[in-house]
Design a protein around this motif. Structure first.
Motif, PDB file in Angstrom:
ATOM      1  N   THR A 349       0.815  -1.213   0.000  1.00 53.60           N
ATOM      2  CA  THR A 349       0.000   0.000   0.000  1.00 53.60           C
ATOM      3  C   THR A 349       0.854   1.271   0.000  1.00 53.60           C
ATOM      4  O   THR A 349       0.567   2.228  -0.730  1.00 53.60           O
ATOM      5  CB  THR A 349      -0.937   0.018   1.216  1.00 53.60           C
ATOM      6  N   SER A 350       1.904   1.295   0.804  1.00 48.12           N
ATOM      7  CA  SER A 350       2.660   2.538   1.016  1.00 48.12           C
ATOM      8  C   SER A 350       3.500   2.948  -0.180  1.00 48.12           C
ATOM      9  O   SER A 350       3.593   4.144  -0.491  1.00 48.12           O
ATOM     10  CB  SER A 350       3.557   2.397   2.254  1.00 48.12           C
ATOM     11  N   VAL A 351       4.131   1.991  -0.848  1.00 48.84           N
ATOM     12  CA  VAL A 351       4.928   2.334  -2.029  1.00 48.84           C
ATOM     13  C   VAL A 351       4.021   2.856  -3.137  1.00 48.84           C
ATOM     14  O   VAL A 351       4.356   3.828  -3.825  1.00 48.84           O
ATOM     15  CB  VAL A 351       5.744   1.113  -2.510  1.00 48.84           C
ATOM     16  N   PHE A 352       2.863   2.238  -3.286  1.00 53.24           N
ATOM     17  CA  PHE A 352       1.876   2.725  -4.250  1.00 53.24           C
ATOM     18  C   PHE A 352       1.479   4.164  -3.923  1.00 53.24           C
ATOM     19  O   PHE A 352       1.447   5.028  -4.805  1.00 53.24           O
ATOM     20  CB  PHE A 352       0.647   1.813  -4.243  1.00 53.24           C
ATOM     21  N   GLY A 353       1.165   4.442  -2.671  1.00 51.37           N
ATOM     22  CA  GLY A 353       0.739   5.778  -2.280  1.00 51.37           C
ATOM     23  C   GLY A 353       1.806   6.830  -2.487  1.00 51.37           C
ATOM     24  O   GLY A 353       1.529   7.929  -2.976  1.00 51.37           O
ATOM     25  N   SER A 354       3.043   6.502  -2.130  1.00 56.34           N
ATOM     26  CA  SER A 354       4.112   7.490  -2.255  1.00 56.34           C
ATOM     27  C   SER A 354       4.482   7.744  -3.711  1.00 56.34           C
ATOM     28  O   SER A 354       4.900   8.851  -4.064  1.00 56.34           O
ATOM     29  CB  SER A 354       5.355   7.031  -1.475  1.00 56.34           C
ATOM     30  N   ALA A 355       4.318   6.748  -4.585  1.00 61.16           N
ATOM     31  CA  ALA A 355       4.653   6.930  -5.997  1.00 61.16           C
ATOM     32  C   ALA A 355       3.558   7.661  -6.755  1.00 61.16           C
ATOM     33  O   ALA A 355       3.833   8.340  -7.752  1.00 61.16           O
ATOM     34  CB  ALA A 355       4.921   5.580  -6.661  1.00 61.16           C
ATOM     35  N   THR A 356       2.314   7.537  -6.308  1.00 60.46           N
ATOM     36  CA  THR A 356       1.193   8.206  -6.977  1.00 60.46           C
ATOM     37  C   THR A 356       0.795   9.496  -6.282  1.00 60.46           C
ATOM     38  O   THR A 356      -0.126  10.184  -6.707  1.00 60.46           O
ATOM     39  CB  THR A 356      -0.038   7.280  -7.040  1.00 60.46           C
ATOM     40  N   ASN A 357       1.484   9.819  -5.184  1.00 60.29           N
ATOM     41  CA  ASN A 357       1.206  11.031  -4.416  1.00 60.29           C
ATOM     42  C   ASN A 357      -0.235  11.031  -3.900  1.00 60.29           C
ATOM     43  O   ASN A 357      -0.947  12.030  -3.968  1.00 60.29           O
ATOM     44  CB  ASN A 357       1.465  12.278  -5.262  1.00 60.29           C
ATOM     45  N   THR A 358      -0.668   9.884  -3.384  1.00 60.10           N
ATOM     46  CA  THR A 358      -2.000   9.741  -2.798  1.00 60.10           C
ATOM     47  C   THR A 358      -1.858   9.248  -1.365  1.00 60.10           C
ATOM     48  O   THR A 358      -0.921   8.517  -1.038  1.00 60.10           O
ATOM     49  CB  THR A 358      -2.868   8.755  -3.594  1.00 60.10           C
ATOM     50  N   LEU A 359      -2.796   9.633  -0.520  1.00 57.69           N
ATOM     51  CA  LEU A 359      -2.731   9.267   0.895  1.00 57.69           C
ATOM     52  C   LEU A 359      -3.925   8.432   1.344  1.00 57.69           C
ATOM     53  O   LEU A 359      -3.763   7.399   1.993  1.00 57.69           O
ATOM     54  CB  LEU A 359      -2.633  10.535   1.754  1.00 57.69           C
ATOM     55  N   ILE A 360      -5.119   8.859   0.973  1.00 59.38           N
ATOM     56  CA  ILE A 360      -6.315   8.166   1.442  1.00 59.38           C
ATOM     57  C   ILE A 360      -6.517   6.851   0.697  1.00 59.38           C
ATOM     58  O   ILE A 360      -6.878   5.830   1.284  1.00 59.38           O
ATOM     59  CB  ILE A 360      -7.558   9.068   1.286  1.00 59.38           C
ATOM     60  N   ALA A 361      -6.267   6.860  -0.612  1.00 60.58           N
ATOM     61  CA  ALA A 361      -6.476   5.668  -1.434  1.00 60.58           C
ATOM     62  C   ALA A 361      -5.691   4.453  -0.943  1.00 60.58           C
ATOM     63  O   ALA A 361      -6.267   3.370  -0.812  1.00 60.58           O
ATOM     64  CB  ALA A 361      -6.140   5.970  -2.892  1.00 60.58           C
ATOM     65  N   PRO A 362      -4.383   4.572  -0.669  1.00 58.55           N
ATOM     66  CA  PRO A 362      -3.651   3.382  -0.213  1.00 58.55           C
ATOM     67  C   PRO A 362      -4.150   2.840   1.119  1.00 58.55           C
ATOM     68  O   PRO A 362      -4.087   1.632   1.357  1.00 58.55           O
ATOM     69  CB  PRO A 362      -2.197   3.876  -0.105  1.00 58.55           C
ATOM     70  N   ILE A 363      -4.656   3.703   1.990  1.00 56.14           N
ATOM     71  CA  ILE A 363      -5.198   3.240   3.268  1.00 56.14           C
ATOM     72  C   ILE A 363      -6.404   2.341   3.028  1.00 56.14           C
ATOM     73  O   ILE A 363      -6.529   1.255   3.618  1.00 56.14           O
ATOM     74  CB  ILE A 363      -5.571   4.434   4.158  1.00 56.14           C
ATOM     75  N   PHE A 364      -7.290   2.772   2.137  1.00 54.26           N
ATOM     76  CA  PHE A 364      -8.476   1.965   1.851  1.00 54.26           C
ATOM     77  C   PHE A 364      -8.145   0.737   1.017  1.00 54.26           C
ATOM     78  O   PHE A 364      -8.831  -0.289   1.123  1.00 54.26           O
ATOM     79  CB  PHE A 364      -9.537   2.813   1.164  1.00 54.26           C
ATOM     80  N   ILE A 365      -7.121   0.810   0.187  1.00 56.46           N
ATOM     81  CA  ILE A 365      -6.691  -0.383  -0.536  1.00 56.46           C
ATOM     82  C   ILE A 365      -6.262  -1.452   0.469  1.00 56.46           C
ATOM     83  O   ILE A 365      -6.604  -2.631   0.337  1.00 56.46           O
ATOM     84  CB  ILE A 365      -5.531  -0.054  -1.498  1.00 56.46           C
ATOM     85  N   GLY A 366      -5.517  -1.020   1.481  1.00 53.59           N
ATOM     86  CA  GLY A 366      -5.115  -1.944   2.523  1.00 53.59           C
ATOM     87  C   GLY A 366      -6.309  -2.582   3.202  1.00 53.59           C
ATOM     88  O   GLY A 366      -6.344  -3.807   3.423  1.00 53.59           O
TER      89      GLY A 366
END
Length: 405
Positions: A349-366
Motif C-alpha cells: 500500500t505505502s509504495v503505491f501511495g508514495s509513488a502516486t502522491n495519494t494518501l487516502i487511497a492506499p489506506i483503503f486499498i489496505g
C-alpha cells in the motif's frame, strides 16, 4: 425562486447519479474483457516464453507506428485525462480505448515489465468523457473524468472505496471533489460489481494476524514508512526523468521503442527467465506465500518497469508498484522483526501511495484487500511514506494544491 433552484439542482444530481450507474456498467464490462485477456496472454507467454519475448521490440515498433499514424491524440495516453481536467484538451477520443487495450495486451504477451491500471483508468476516463459529451451531464469535465477513473480502477482491482479516493486524489492533490463523491462511489461500486459478476478475479489476501500497536511497533512502522516513501518517490521521479531522457536522445518513437525493447527483452530473458515480466503478480504471491523472495527482487522489478514504460511500451505502473512494495516489505520484515505478510501488506500500500502522491487511497486499498482491522497500521505507514515522498509522482501533470496540504 430558491425552491426552483434547489429542485433543478436535485434533478441534476439525480441525473448524474443515474448516468454514473450506466458508466459503471459499461466500464466494468470493458475492464472484465481487458483483465481476462491479460490473464490468458500472460499464461500463454509463460508456456511459449522463448518464442515470444525476443519479438517484444518488433511488436512494440509495429504498435507505435500505427498509434502515431492513426491514433491522433491517443498517443498522449493517460496524460489526456489530466489535460481535459485542466481544460487544455476538449475531449478524449474513443479510439484511445482500442489502442490502449491492444498496446497493453501486446506488452504483456511479449513479456514487457508493466502493469495494467494505466489502461483501466484510461478506459474509465474515456467512456465517462463520452457519456459527458453525449448526454450533456452539465458538470465540470474534470468531475466526470473523476467518475470514470474511479470506475476503471474499481472494475479492475475490485476496491470501490479506494478507487473513489484514488480518482479524487489522482488529478489534483490536496483538493477532494466532494461534489461528485456520491456518483463517483456509485460508479466505482457498480463497475466493481459488474466485473465480479462477469467473472473477473481480483486479488484479496486477508492477513489473519494478531498485531498489537505499542511504542516499539510504532517506531518500526515509522522506519519502514520512510523506506517505502523513499522507494516510491524514487520510482516516480526516475520514471518521469527516464521518459524525457529517452525522448530527447531518441526522438523517433518507433526507433526508441525498438531499441528499448531489445534491452527489455534481453533483461527479461537473462534475469531469472521472465521473473520480472508482466505485472509482477508472481512477486506479490511469493511475498505472501512460501516462495522465495530475493533481496533484489523489488529493485530489478522497479528498474525493468521504468525501462519498459520509459521507452514507450503501454501498460501501467500501479501493479508493479504493488509488487515492488510487497517484495520490499518481505525483505524488510526479516530486518525489523515483523511478520512477513504484515510487512508485505504495508509495502504493497505505502509504495503505491508514495509513488502516486495519494494518501487516502492506499489506506483503503489496505483495508479492502487485507482487512479493515489493520487500518491503523496502514494509516501510519502510508502517512509517513507520503510525507517523505515529497510529492514526487508518476503523474507529472498532477496538480499539487499546496493550500490544502
Amino acid at each position: 425562486m430558491n425552491i426552483n433552484i434547489s429542485m433543478k439542482h436535485m434533478a441534476q444530481v439525480a441525473y448524474l447519479i443515474a448516468m454514473s450507474i450506466f458508466i459503471g456498467i459499461a466500464v466494468g464490462a470493458f475492464e472484465t474483457l481487458f483483465g481476462k485477456v491479460i490473464v490468458e496472454l500472460s499464461a500463454f507467454r509463460l508456456t511459449h516464453f522463448y518464442y515470444l519475448v525476443p519479438f517484444l521490440p518488433v511488436a512494440g515498433m509495429i504498435f507505435v507506428y500505427f498509434l502515431y499514424k492513426y491514433g491522433k491524440t491517443s498517443n498522449k495516453g493517460i496524460a489526456l485525462l489530466f489535460l481535459v481536467d485542466q481544460g487544455k484538451e476538449d475531449k478524449i477520443p474513443l479510439r484511445l480505448v482500442p489502442f490502449a487495450l491492444l498496446g497493453t495486451w501486446m506488452t504483456h504477451l511479449f513479456g514487457g515489465s508493466a502493469g495494467r491500471e494505466g489502461v483501466a483508468v484510461q478506459i474509465g476516463g474515456t467512456i465517462a468523457n463520452w457519456f459527458d459529451r453525449t448526454f450533456k451531464l452539465a458538470q465540470n469535465a474534470g468531475d466526470i473524468i473523476v467518475i470514470g477513473v474511479a470506475a476503471g480502477f474499481a472494475g479492475l482491482f475490485g476496491t470501490p472505496i479506494a478507487a473513489t479516493f484514488f480518482a479524487m486524489e489522482m488529478l489534483e492533490k490536496g483538493k477532494l471533489r466532494y461534489q461528485v463523491m456520491v456518483p463517483t462511489f456509485i460508479a466505482a461500486f457498480v463497475s466493481s460489481s459488474t466485473s465480479e459478476y462477469l467473472g473477473l478475479k481480483t486479488f484479496k489476501m486477508p492477513l489473519h494476524l494478531h498485531v498489537e500497536l505499542d511504542y516499539i511497533l510504532l517506531l518500526k512502522l515509522c522506519v519502514i514508512g520512510i523506506i517505502f516513501g523513499f522507494v516510491g518517490a524514487s520510482f516516480g521521479r526516475i520514471l518521469v526523468k527516464s521518459k524525457h531522457y529517452f525522448a530527447e536522445k531518441i526522438p523517433n518513437p518507433v526507433i526508441r521503442i525498438g531499441l528499448g525493447g531489445i534491452a527489455v527483452a534481453l533483461c527479461i530473458i537473462l534475469l531469472h527467465e521472465g521473473r520480472y515480466a508482466g505485472t509482477g503478480s508472481n512477486l506479490i504471491l511469493a511475498s505472501f506465500g512460501s516462495e522465495k523472495v530475493y533481496i533484489y527482487d523489488w529493485l530489478l522489478k522497479m528498474s525493468l518497469t521504468i525501462l519498459t514504460v520509459g521507452v514507450g511500451f503501454w501498460g501501467g505502473e500501479v501493479t508493479p508498484l504493488f509488487s515492488i512494495g510487497a517484495s520490499l516489505g518481505a525483505v524488510i520484515a526479516h530486518v525489523v522483526g515483523l511478520p512477513i505478510p504484515f510487512a508485505a501488506a504495508l509495502g504493497y500500500t505505502s509504495v503505491f501511495g508514495s509513488a502516486t502522491n495519494t494518501l487516502i487511497a492506499p489506506i483503503f486499498i489496505g483495508g479492502e484487500i487485507f482487512g479493515f482491522e489493520y487500518t491503523p497500521y496502514f494509516v501510519i505507514t502510508s502517512a509517513v511514506a507520503y510525507v517523505f515522498s515529497r510529492h514526487h509522482s508518476i503523474y507529472p501533470l498532477q496538480i499539487i494544491d499546496n493550500r490544502n496540504l
